[in-house]
Design a protein around this motif. Sequence first.
Motif, short mmCIF file in Angstrom:
data_model
loop_
_atom_site.label_atom_id
_atom_site.label_comp_id
_atom_site.label_asym_id
_atom_site.label_seq_id
_atom_site.Cartn_x
_atom_site.Cartn_y
_atom_site.Cartn_z
N ASP A 18 5.35 4.92 -6.62
CA ASP A 18 4.28 4.03 -7.07
C ASP A 18 3.06 4.84 -7.49
O ASP A 18 2.43 4.55 -8.50
CB ASP A 18 3.91 3.04 -5.96
CG ASP A 18 2.94 1.96 -6.44
OD1 ASP A 18 2.97 1.63 -7.64
OD2 ASP A 18 2.16 1.46 -5.63
N ASP A 19 2.73 5.88 -6.75
CA ASP A 19 1.55 6.71 -7.00
C ASP A 19 1.98 8.13 -7.33
O ASP A 19 1.97 8.99 -6.48
CB ASP A 19 0.64 6.67 -5.77
CG ASP A 19 -0.70 7.36 -5.98
OD1 ASP A 19 -1.04 7.70 -7.11
OD2 ASP A 19 -1.39 7.57 -4.97
N SER A 39 5.04 5.31 -11.44
CA SER A 39 4.93 4.03 -12.13
C SER A 39 3.99 4.13 -13.33
O SER A 39 4.28 3.62 -14.41
CB SER A 39 4.46 2.93 -11.17
OG SER A 39 3.16 3.20 -10.68
N MET A 93 -0.58 3.48 -10.21
CA MET A 93 0.01 2.51 -9.27
C MET A 93 0.14 1.14 -9.94
O MET A 93 -0.40 0.14 -9.48
CB MET A 93 -0.82 2.44 -7.99
CG MET A 93 -0.84 3.77 -7.25
SD MET A 93 -1.88 3.83 -5.80
CE MET A 93 -1.10 2.62 -4.75
N SER A 121 2.90 -0.69 -10.49
CA SER A 121 4.00 -1.59 -10.16
C SER A 121 3.42 -2.89 -9.61
O SER A 121 2.49 -2.88 -8.82
CB SER A 121 4.94 -0.95 -9.14
OG SER A 121 4.24 -0.58 -7.98
N ARG A 122 3.95 -4.01 -10.05
CA ARG A 122 3.42 -5.30 -9.61
C ARG A 122 3.83 -5.56 -8.16
O ARG A 122 4.76 -4.95 -7.65
CB ARG A 122 3.93 -6.41 -10.51
CG ARG A 122 5.45 -6.54 -10.46
CD ARG A 122 5.93 -7.81 -11.08
NE ARG A 122 7.36 -7.87 -11.08
CZ ARG A 122 8.11 -8.10 -10.01
NH1 ARG A 122 7.57 -8.30 -8.85
NH2 ARG A 122 9.42 -8.13 -10.09
N ASN A 123 3.13 -6.46 -7.52
CA ASN A 123 3.48 -6.80 -6.14
C ASN A 123 4.50 -7.94 -6.09
O ASN A 123 4.95 -8.43 -7.13
CB ASN A 123 2.21 -7.12 -5.32
CG ASN A 123 1.50 -8.36 -5.81
OD1 ASN A 123 2.06 -9.21 -6.51
ND2 ASN A 123 0.24 -8.49 -5.44
N ASP A 124 4.85 -8.38 -4.89
CA ASP A 124 5.86 -9.44 -4.73
C ASP A 124 5.41 -10.77 -5.31
O ASP A 124 6.23 -11.64 -5.59
CB ASP A 124 6.21 -9.63 -3.25
CG ASP A 124 6.99 -8.44 -2.69
OD1 ASP A 124 7.55 -7.68 -3.49
OD2 ASP A 124 7.02 -8.29 -1.46
N ASN A 172 4.00 -11.04 -8.17
CA ASN A 172 3.95 -10.85 -9.62
C ASN A 172 2.52 -10.70 -10.13
O ASN A 172 2.14 -11.27 -11.15
CB ASN A 172 4.67 -11.99 -10.35
CG ASN A 172 5.35 -11.51 -11.61
OD1 ASN A 172 5.73 -10.34 -11.72
ND2 ASN A 172 5.50 -12.39 -12.57
N GLU A 173 1.73 -9.93 -9.37
CA GLU A 173 0.33 -9.71 -9.69
C GLU A 173 0.07 -8.22 -9.89
O GLU A 173 0.76 -7.38 -9.30
CB GLU A 173 -0.58 -10.18 -8.55
CG GLU A 173 -0.44 -11.63 -8.20
CD GLU A 173 -1.08 -11.97 -6.87
OE1 GLU A 173 -1.55 -13.10 -6.74
OE2 GLU A 173 -1.10 -11.11 -5.95
N ILE A 174 -0.93 -7.92 -10.69
CA ILE A 174 -1.39 -6.55 -10.88
C ILE A 174 -2.91 -6.61 -10.98
O ILE A 174 -3.47 -7.61 -11.43
CB ILE A 174 -0.75 -5.90 -12.13
CG1 ILE A 174 -1.00 -4.41 -12.14
CG2 ILE A 174 -1.21 -6.57 -13.40
CD1 ILE A 174 -0.13 -3.66 -13.16
#
Length: 173
Positions: free
Chosen positions: A41-42, A45, A103, A105-108, A110-112
Motif C-alpha cells: 500500500d505504501d 499502490s 497509499m 488503494s481504496r478501503n473496504d 470503496n472510499e479514497i
Amino acid sequence: ARDAANVLGLVTGTARGAHTIVVSAHYDHLGVRGVTYPGADDNASGVAVLLAVAPQVRRTAPRHPVLLVAFDAEELGLRGAEALVGSALLPAASVALNVNLDMVSRNDANEIFASGTAYTPSLKPILDDVLRRSAVKILFGHGRPEASRRGADDWTDDSDHGVFHKAGVPFVY
C-alpha cells in the motif's frame, strides 16, 4: 541516501510555454523496522497508478507538459522530492500542479481520500467532477494545520507533495 535515484518521464505538452503538471509517487518503503512493512500500500499502490497513468497521458497529447516522477527516499524525509523541486531541472515556478499518489488503494467502503483542496479551492470542482463519474467515493479533508488541533489528521506535509506545497505549488494528495 547517496545512492538514491528519482525516475522521471516527460510527456511534452501541445501548448507552448504551459506550466508542467507533475504526477508523482514514491517507490521506496519502510522495509523492516522491528516488523516487516512490505510496501504494497505504501507505496506500490501509488507506483502502480503512476505506471497506469503514463500511457493514458501519452495517448491524450495533453496541453501541459506532464512530468511523471517515481521518487526515492520519501520514507527518509522526502529527500527525493527535495532534490528535484526547485532544481534547475524543475524550477518550482514552472510547475502548475503536483498530483501525488501515495497509499491509493481504496478501503473496504470503496472510499479514497484527497487532500489539498483547502489550499487550492479551485481544484475541488475538478475532483467533484471525477467523483460524479467514479464508483469510488472521494473523501476530502486532512489538509490544514488547524485540522490537527481539532483532533483530525493533517496530511499537508506527510508525503512528497509537502515539498511542492512549501515551494508554493498547488497539490492533490
